[in-house]
Scaffold this motif. Sequence first.
Motif, PDB file in Angstrom:
ATOM      1  N   GLN A  88       0.848  -1.200   0.181  1.00  0.00           N
ATOM      2  CA  GLN A  88      -0.117   0.130   0.113  1.00  0.00           C
ATOM      3  C   GLN A  88       0.760   1.375   0.053  1.00  0.00           C
ATOM      4  O   GLN A  88       0.537   2.194  -0.690  1.00  0.00           O
ATOM      5  CB  GLN A  88      -0.841   0.073   1.236  1.00  0.00           C
ATOM      6  CG  GLN A  88      -2.020   1.100   1.197  1.00  0.00           C
ATOM      7  CD  GLN A  88      -2.997   1.062   2.443  1.00  0.00           C
ATOM      8  OE1 GLN A  88      -3.322   2.073   2.947  1.00  0.00           O
ATOM      9  NE2 GLN A  88      -3.355  -0.220   2.799  1.00  0.00           N
ATOM     10  N   TYR A 105      -9.998   2.576  -3.296  1.00  0.00           N
ATOM     11  CA  TYR A 105     -10.815   3.015  -1.967  1.00  0.00           C
ATOM     12  C   TYR A 105     -12.045   3.757  -2.522  1.00  0.00           C
ATOM     13  O   TYR A 105     -12.020   4.810  -3.086  1.00  0.00           O
ATOM     14  CB  TYR A 105      -9.803   4.041  -1.011  1.00  0.00           C
ATOM     15  CG  TYR A 105     -10.659   4.658   0.017  1.00  0.00           C
ATOM     16  CD1 TYR A 105     -11.513   3.827   0.934  1.00  0.00           C
ATOM     17  CD2 TYR A 105     -10.550   6.188   0.337  1.00  0.00           C
ATOM     18  CE1 TYR A 105     -12.136   4.542   1.879  1.00  0.00           C
ATOM     19  CE2 TYR A 105     -11.410   6.402   1.230  1.00  0.00           C
ATOM     20  CZ  TYR A 105     -12.004   5.432   2.015  1.00  0.00           C
ATOM     21  OH  TYR A 105     -13.090   6.222   3.198  1.00  0.00           O
ATOM     22  N   SER A 141      -9.247  -7.345   1.304  1.00  0.00           N
ATOM     23  CA  SER A 141      -9.560  -5.991   1.902  1.00  0.00           C
ATOM     24  C   SER A 141      -8.568  -6.008   3.041  1.00  0.00           C
ATOM     25  O   SER A 141      -8.136  -6.859   3.847  1.00  0.00           O
ATOM     26  CB  SER A 141     -10.886  -6.053   2.546  1.00  0.00           C
ATOM     27  OG  SER A 141     -11.159  -6.865   3.544  1.00  0.00           O
ATOM     28  N   ILE A 197      -7.286   0.892   6.378  1.00  0.00           N
ATOM     29  CA  ILE A 197      -6.399   1.860   6.210  1.00  0.00           C
ATOM     30  C   ILE A 197      -6.032   2.503   7.530  1.00  0.00           C
ATOM     31  O   ILE A 197      -6.819   2.998   8.164  1.00  0.00           O
ATOM     32  CB  ILE A 197      -7.311   3.250   5.486  1.00  0.00           C
ATOM     33  CG1 ILE A 197      -7.889   2.494   4.024  1.00  0.00           C
ATOM     34  CG2 ILE A 197      -6.702   4.385   5.077  1.00  0.00           C
ATOM     35  CD1 ILE A 197      -8.929   2.997   3.306  1.00  0.00           C
ATOM     36  N   GLU A 237     -12.392   1.600   8.098  1.00  0.00           N
ATOM     37  CA  GLU A 237     -12.340   1.905   6.652  1.00  0.00           C
ATOM     38  C   GLU A 237     -11.290   0.918   6.137  1.00  0.00           C
ATOM     39  O   GLU A 237     -10.274   0.515   6.403  1.00  0.00           O
ATOM     40  CB  GLU A 237     -12.065   3.375   6.195  1.00  0.00           C
ATOM     41  CG  GLU A 237     -13.151   4.274   6.800  1.00  0.00           C
ATOM     42  CD  GLU A 237     -12.832   5.788   6.228  1.00  0.00           C
ATOM     43  OE1 GLU A 237     -12.410   6.076   5.085  1.00  0.00           O
ATOM     44  OE2 GLU A 237     -13.398   6.647   6.946  1.00  0.00           O
ATOM     45  N   GLU A 238     -11.515   0.310   4.665  1.00  0.00           N
ATOM     46  CA  GLU A 238     -10.867  -0.500   4.175  1.00  0.00           C
ATOM     47  C   GLU A 238     -10.319  -0.159   2.847  1.00  0.00           C
ATOM     48  O   GLU A 238     -10.942   0.649   2.028  1.00  0.00           O
ATOM     49  CB  GLU A 238     -11.250  -1.951   4.286  1.00  0.00           C
ATOM     50  CG  GLU A 238     -11.850  -2.369   5.665  1.00  0.00           C
ATOM     51  CD  GLU A 238     -12.336  -3.863   5.497  1.00  0.00           C
ATOM     52  OE1 GLU A 238     -13.016  -4.063   4.616  1.00  0.00           O
ATOM     53  OE2 GLU A 238     -12.026  -4.646   6.299  1.00  0.00           O
ATOM     54  N   MET A 239      -9.052  -0.712   2.251  1.00  0.00           N
ATOM     55  CA  MET A 239      -8.672  -0.448   0.944  1.00  0.00           C
ATOM     56  C   MET A 239      -8.763  -1.823   0.422  1.00  0.00           C
ATOM     57  O   MET A 239      -8.525  -3.127   0.931  1.00  0.00           O
ATOM     58  CB  MET A 239      -7.114  -0.316   1.027  1.00  0.00           C
ATOM     59  CG  MET A 239      -6.496   0.087  -0.388  1.00  0.00           C
ATOM     60  SD  MET A 239      -6.841   1.677  -0.741  1.00  0.00           S
ATOM     61  CE  MET A 239      -5.823   3.109   0.373  1.00  0.00           C
TER      62      MET A 239
END
Length: 383
Positions: free
Chosen positions: A170, A299, A326, A329, A335-337
């Motif tokens: 990432q 995202y 997933s 972040i 919240e997820e990338m």
Amino acid sequence: MELHDIRQAISDTDQQLLGLLAKRRGLALAVAEAKLSQNKPIRDTKREQELLLSLIEKGKLQGLDAQYVTRIFHVIIEDSVLQQQAKVQGQLNGDNSQAVRVAFLGGQGSYSYWATQKYFTRRAEQIIELGCDSFNEIVNAVETGHADYALLPIENTSSGSINEVYDILQHTRLSIVGELTHPIEHCLLGLPGTDLSKIRQVCSHPQVIAQCSQFLLGLTNVKIDYCDSSSAAFAKVKELQDPTIIAIGGEEGGKLYGLEVLTRQLANQKDNVSRFIVVARKAVNVAKAIPAKTTFIMYTGQQPGALVEALLVLKQHGISMSKLESRPIPGNPWEEMFYVDVAANLSDYAMTRALEELNNITKFVKVLGCYPSDDITPTQPQS
């Protein structure tokens, strides 16, 4: 014939086989040159099927069963395809270096060490090995120019995705330039003469421990010692010279440290395979003749249906997705990338349009790399 004479005849025959295999590989590389000049795909499954069927029929006439012939030529065909892909990619990207510096996890004998040998022996005459103690150290070696490539395990059929590697991807500036799958057979290894009933400590990498968790549950009063790599576990057992301490790893790696196999097939799943990725500072172009994969992260935000809408873009452009992962972040709780692998070349019109649309409907998209697919499906002859 005397036994000695028979064995000598076998050795002579094996020598002839080696010469023929080398000749066949040379012809396969010549085929790659011809296909490249004619803009033809590297793989011709119809011809492979016809070839295999013909070989099976001819093998029967010489007393060779179909399964034996098929198994041997699956290996030969896979080697031919991978050799041709490596040659075409090398020419396309101007990669003519005689020696490559590769960073990987552990030292000689680790699973990453053997995967490094498997991947780069097709691409360079000399491999300069840079064994590292952590994934961050591996990536840093390439980012700072101390290594040309890094090899990273990213998923396993028993333990699943390796989250630490996904999180590193990432933030790194490196690009994925290749992949390979490598069968993993975990063995219990100890000093010669070790008594299994007396072991008190098992050493290995956390991923290896996770992949053998069911076997380890059956052991009592045994301490688990997490090491940086399976090769580090081998080195520890050798150094301590304590017959109550053993390691889990590959048989060939253990032999390098003078260890012997106590038990085989420890993995939770019978077919235990790891997928590795190769990363470098510079992205590569993938020849049209070679099946390609593209990996990107996105995202989507937390609005209802955001992920579904993004995945529909791929469907609308006829792009097949092979992986969706997933990861959280950092700094953004809950919240997820999303990491996505697709079977597509980054230069394809459909892939270009899909990324443009994803950029419009998501908050963030980053391509991690486009690279040749290493998934060589075995040829199956038509019955």
